[in-house]
Design a protein around this motif. Sequence first.
Motif, PDB file in Angstrom:
ATOM      1  N   ARG A 171       0.924  -1.282  -0.005  1.00  0.00           N
ATOM      2  CA  ARG A 171      -0.126   0.032   0.083  1.00  0.00           C
ATOM      3  C   ARG A 171       0.791   0.989   0.161  1.00  0.00           C
ATOM      4  N   VAL A 172       0.562   2.072  -0.889  1.00  0.00           N
ATOM      5  CA  VAL A 172       1.426   3.424  -0.999  1.00  0.00           C
ATOM      6  C   VAL A 172       0.503   4.569  -0.654  1.00  0.00           C
ATOM      7  N   LEU A 207       8.357 -14.247  -1.813  1.00  0.00           N
ATOM      8  CA  LEU A 207       7.168 -13.212  -1.938  1.00  0.00           C
ATOM      9  C   LEU A 207       7.283 -12.789  -3.314  1.00  0.00           C
ATOM     10  N   GLU A 208       5.950 -12.946  -3.900  1.00  0.00           N
ATOM     11  CA  GLU A 208       5.807 -12.378  -5.198  1.00  0.00           C
ATOM     12  C   GLU A 208       5.008 -11.021  -5.388  1.00  0.00           C
ATOM     13  N   LEU A 209       5.685 -10.184  -5.998  1.00  0.00           N
ATOM     14  CA  LEU A 209       5.127  -8.580  -5.896  1.00  0.00           C
ATOM     15  C   LEU A 209       4.192  -8.659  -6.999  1.00  0.00           C
ATOM     16  N   VAL A 210       2.573  -8.918  -6.729  1.00  0.00           N
ATOM     17  CA  VAL A 210       1.757  -8.675  -7.955  1.00  0.00           C
ATOM     18  C   VAL A 210       1.227  -7.453  -8.033  1.00  0.00           C
ATOM     19  N   GLY A 211       1.001  -6.816  -7.112  1.00  0.00           N
ATOM     20  CA  GLY A 211       0.338  -5.433  -7.330  1.00  0.00           C
ATOM     21  C   GLY A 211       0.578  -4.161  -6.540  1.00  0.00           C
ATOM     22  N   LEU A 212       0.068  -3.079  -6.742  1.00  0.00           N
ATOM     23  CA  LEU A 212       0.476  -1.779  -6.191  1.00  0.00           C
ATOM     24  C   LEU A 212      -0.926  -1.456  -5.705  1.00  0.00           C
ATOM     25  N   HIS A 213      -0.947  -0.825  -4.488  1.00  0.00           N
ATOM     26  CA  HIS A 213      -2.291  -0.520  -3.843  1.00  0.00           C
ATOM     27  C   HIS A 213      -2.324   0.908  -3.077  1.00  0.00           C
ATOM     28  N   ALA A 234       1.441   3.953 -11.631  1.00  0.00           N
ATOM     29  CA  ALA A 234       2.046   3.707 -12.853  1.00  0.00           C
ATOM     30  C   ALA A 234       3.619   3.751 -12.674  1.00  0.00           C
ATOM     31  N   GLU A 235       3.817   4.809 -12.325  1.00  0.00           N
ATOM     32  CA  GLU A 235       5.519   5.199 -12.270  1.00  0.00           C
ATOM     33  C   GLU A 235       6.217   4.200 -11.570  1.00  0.00           C
ATOM     34  N   LEU A 236       5.658   3.791 -10.301  1.00  0.00           N
ATOM     35  CA  LEU A 236       6.343   2.589  -9.684  1.00  0.00           C
ATOM     36  C   LEU A 236       6.390   1.377 -10.306  1.00  0.00           C
ATOM     37  N   ALA A 237       5.218   1.164 -11.012  1.00  0.00           N
ATOM     38  CA  ALA A 237       5.369   0.065 -11.859  1.00  0.00           C
ATOM     39  C   ALA A 237       6.196  -0.005 -12.902  1.00  0.00           C
ATOM     40  N   ILE A 248       4.017  -5.881 -12.985  1.00  0.00           N
ATOM     41  CA  ILE A 248       3.177  -5.661 -11.909  1.00  0.00           C
ATOM     42  C   ILE A 248       1.750  -6.295 -12.646  1.00  0.00           C
ATOM     43  N   LYS A 249       1.074  -7.223 -12.083  1.00  0.00           N
ATOM     44  CA  LYS A 249      -0.135  -7.604 -12.308  1.00  0.00           C
ATOM     45  C   LYS A 249      -1.449  -6.665 -12.324  1.00  0.00           C
ATOM     46  N   TYR A 250      -1.516  -5.973 -11.125  1.00  0.00           N
ATOM     47  CA  TYR A 250      -2.665  -5.088 -10.962  1.00  0.00           C
ATOM     48  C   TYR A 250      -2.352  -3.727 -10.182  1.00  0.00           C
ATOM     49  N   ILE A 251      -2.998  -2.700 -10.464  1.00  0.00           N
ATOM     50  CA  ILE A 251      -2.886  -1.469  -9.651  1.00  0.00           C
ATOM     51  C   ILE A 251      -4.209  -1.567  -8.914  1.00  0.00           C
ATOM     52  N   ASP A 252      -4.309  -1.307  -7.662  1.00  0.00           N
ATOM     53  CA  ASP A 252      -5.403  -1.259  -6.798  1.00  0.00           C
ATOM     54  C   ASP A 252      -5.910   0.143  -6.418  1.00  0.00           C
ATOM     55  N   MET A 253      -6.611   0.924  -6.841  1.00  0.00           N
ATOM     56  CA  MET A 253      -6.776   2.381  -6.739  1.00  0.00           C
ATOM     57  C   MET A 253      -7.786   2.605  -5.314  1.00  0.00           C
TER      58      MET A 253
END
Lengths: 455, 348, 81
Positions: A171-172, A207-213, A234-237, A248-253
Amino acid sequence: MKKLKYEKPIINKIKAGVPDKYGMQPKIVVKSEIDGIPVKEIVEKYGSPVFVISEKTLRDTFQQANRAFQSRYPKVQFAWSYKTNYLDAVCRLYHEEGSWAEVVSGFEYDKALSNGVPGNKIIFNGPDKTDEDLKKAIENGSFIHIDHFDELYSLIRISQNSKEKAKVAIRVNMDTGIYPKWDRFGFNYENGEAWKAINRIMLAENLELVGLHTHIGTYMMTATAYAVAASKLAELAVRTNKKFKHTIKYIDMGGGFASKNTLKGAYLPGKDTCPTFDDYAEAITSAIINSEIAPDQLPTLFLETGRALIDDAGYLIGSVLANKRLSNARRAKILDIGVNILFTSFWYEHEVYPAEETSQQTEDTTLYGPLCMNIDIIRESIQFPALKKGDLVVIPRIGAYNMTQWMQFITYRPNVVLIDQNKKMHLIRKQENLKVFKEQEVIPDFLLNKTPLKD
Amino acid sequence: MNKERLKIAVTGLNNTDNPGPGIPVIRGLRESDKIDPRIIGLAYENLEPGIYMKNLVDKTYQIPYPKIGSDIFLERIEYINDNEKLDVIIPNLDAELYTFIKAEKKLSTLGIHTFLPTLEQFEERSKSNLYEFGQKYGVKVPFSKSITSFLDIKNLVYAFDFPVLVKGKFYDAYLAYNLDQVAGYYNKLSSKWGLPVIVQEFIRGTEVNVVALGDGKGNTIAAVPMRKQYITDKGKAWGGITIQDENLLKITRDLIRKTKWRGAMELEIIKTSAGQYYLIEINPRIPAWVYLAVAAGQNIPEALVLLALGRKIEPFKSYEVGKMFIRYSYDMIGDISQFEQLSMNGEL
Amino acid sequence: MKLKSNIAISENGFMFDPYTGDSYNLNSTGVEIIKHLKAGKTNEEILAELKRKYDADDLILEQNLYDFITMLSHYELLDNE
């Protein structure tokens, strides 16, 4: 002689300056039925107060939101925010519509499982996950959204002994130009913590990094803040992809979309100023599409909006307990709806409607709840018609948070009724009773079998 | 020349010591040699002086505050339109603009024309976004911060030197010399106008204002700069004079070109002793002193009405420098019967 | 309780108190009660009149009438004898 229809006598002072004239006064809106069922009938069957959920509004709103995003972006997945309303019937409706589950505690996690949600369709958020919770989530293949470094290291430790790789996201939090900044959850973007966390995860074997939240705040009245947030994720991805060749498989807004309620302190009503799903969708999807993410690597877009989906589907029906004049002759009504079951009245100017035709004259009125506490005020000031003891009122747009944050105080929490699409009523949560509470309590032996006040 | 008969509704009839722009706008329209207006006043309060100025306002209707919600607000406008068949509405108050801008399409289906900034223009220049606005369009703007909670106040000392200006979302500004005063004004302003409350760096200098009109394509149709000569204790101009200042006109034209501003605007600018110009506020509407511009040769209300109707008009080329306005108050005589009629029927 | 003299009321419900300069608006039942008061009727007589005329519970009529009179007294529209 036939007697005439009676109307309570009213006198209002005309204040120079304030518009309170007949020509000006809006027609009083009466809310006599919900989805075709008379309010009176609901109360006769289930008592007062009573919560009502409309299946039709719930599904319509969800489909509206879904359409707004699906029509703009190829891969969209909603996850129902359990904390907003975790009544099983409600959750199951969202799951039927295709929503995954978004939970923030072991309790909510288990509730999602019990509703038949497969582990790999649960998003596990929040700062409070025990080691047991984490183990279970890893085994079930759930998506774990890491909130802080302590959790990250716990996960590294736990995952070392596990057969499965833990699927994680971070989570960011970030500056999106809005106040207040929510920097207490997750890792900060601007100071580089988020990037550090990503680096550490990429080094961890299991650990598998799948998403950014991210979840930028609550009740966001501007869609542009989401565009800022989406482009930062998106920049982090992109950066992750450059450095680690990892997609990165998903972005969670997250959530935070406003409902049409009017916040206290707002000048204009929420229904005029609240952004639409299309506004939010346009801001978020165009920010991701216009980012440097390669088109063939576009991540799935997760959304955890709760309030904006369920608020409109919920109603609270109550009745007038008494009419009063305060010492300054101000009109007050006491309702059987208190702040303990309508928590949101602390920050919203809730609309309140009579359930039956009344006279068109109104008085400036304070609506109190029934609790023996001074803070128990549903509306400080509302132009309201004269109702008598026992008359019913309807408060719309209360589906979010009230049925989870409610407090049992002085009396039992009321029935919750679902009206289905065929206009059939279903009891989905029973009013509590003495037995429910007795069951939770334990009387120590030394106090048992004594009746000190009996002669 | 034959004057065109037009029915024009105007808000802001509160011609008090803190005047709304309605009456000056109407005076401009009445003096037009192109328009023969029937003026419909739209009043929020029953003692707005314009209601009782029968030589200026032909008929007044009360309207509910936009706070009530746009559906009910527009229902009332529709009712008035059924009676009057309006050609144009000129909204003049900040707090109602959002509602009118949002309703532009709906009004145009009723045959009512408006000439307002777009929602983007309106939001972008709002007090809470003005700092970013200045950076985007290359205009100097004093540093400012929006505060949404009482708790933010104590942190202001890290960002500001005192005194600071404390401003309401729509109206009102106070000069505060310490945090206690900020807190007091915060409470006052937030309870009246909602959140956020804006805290702005205080720039010393002379306040100069420009009233301008953009055609929505980047052209400046009208622009007249004025310096306030005397300011009341409410911070309102009591007297003002048109001035010749090419820098002000250049700033105005630049802004209108870059933003493609549509409609009227008032720029509030501080000119420092070092000759720097700081934009402190953009009001997205006609200001109350607009009649000075009319007298100086630029009939902005008339031009705005013609633009609203989609007419092509030529930009004004000049204005008279040294025209002055001196505000005064005047006791009109009314009667309880007028008050009764307005109060009971909502019309007068 | 008596209504102050010189209180002017119109059929449309607009009432003007020349002593204070305040004005009020009333609904039709309110206007009716004011007229009874101006005619010098007592509260009991007014209540009986309302009971005879309207289709409503007697106790509600009584409660509403006294609430209305309370408001008149709050607005200082009554002579305190």
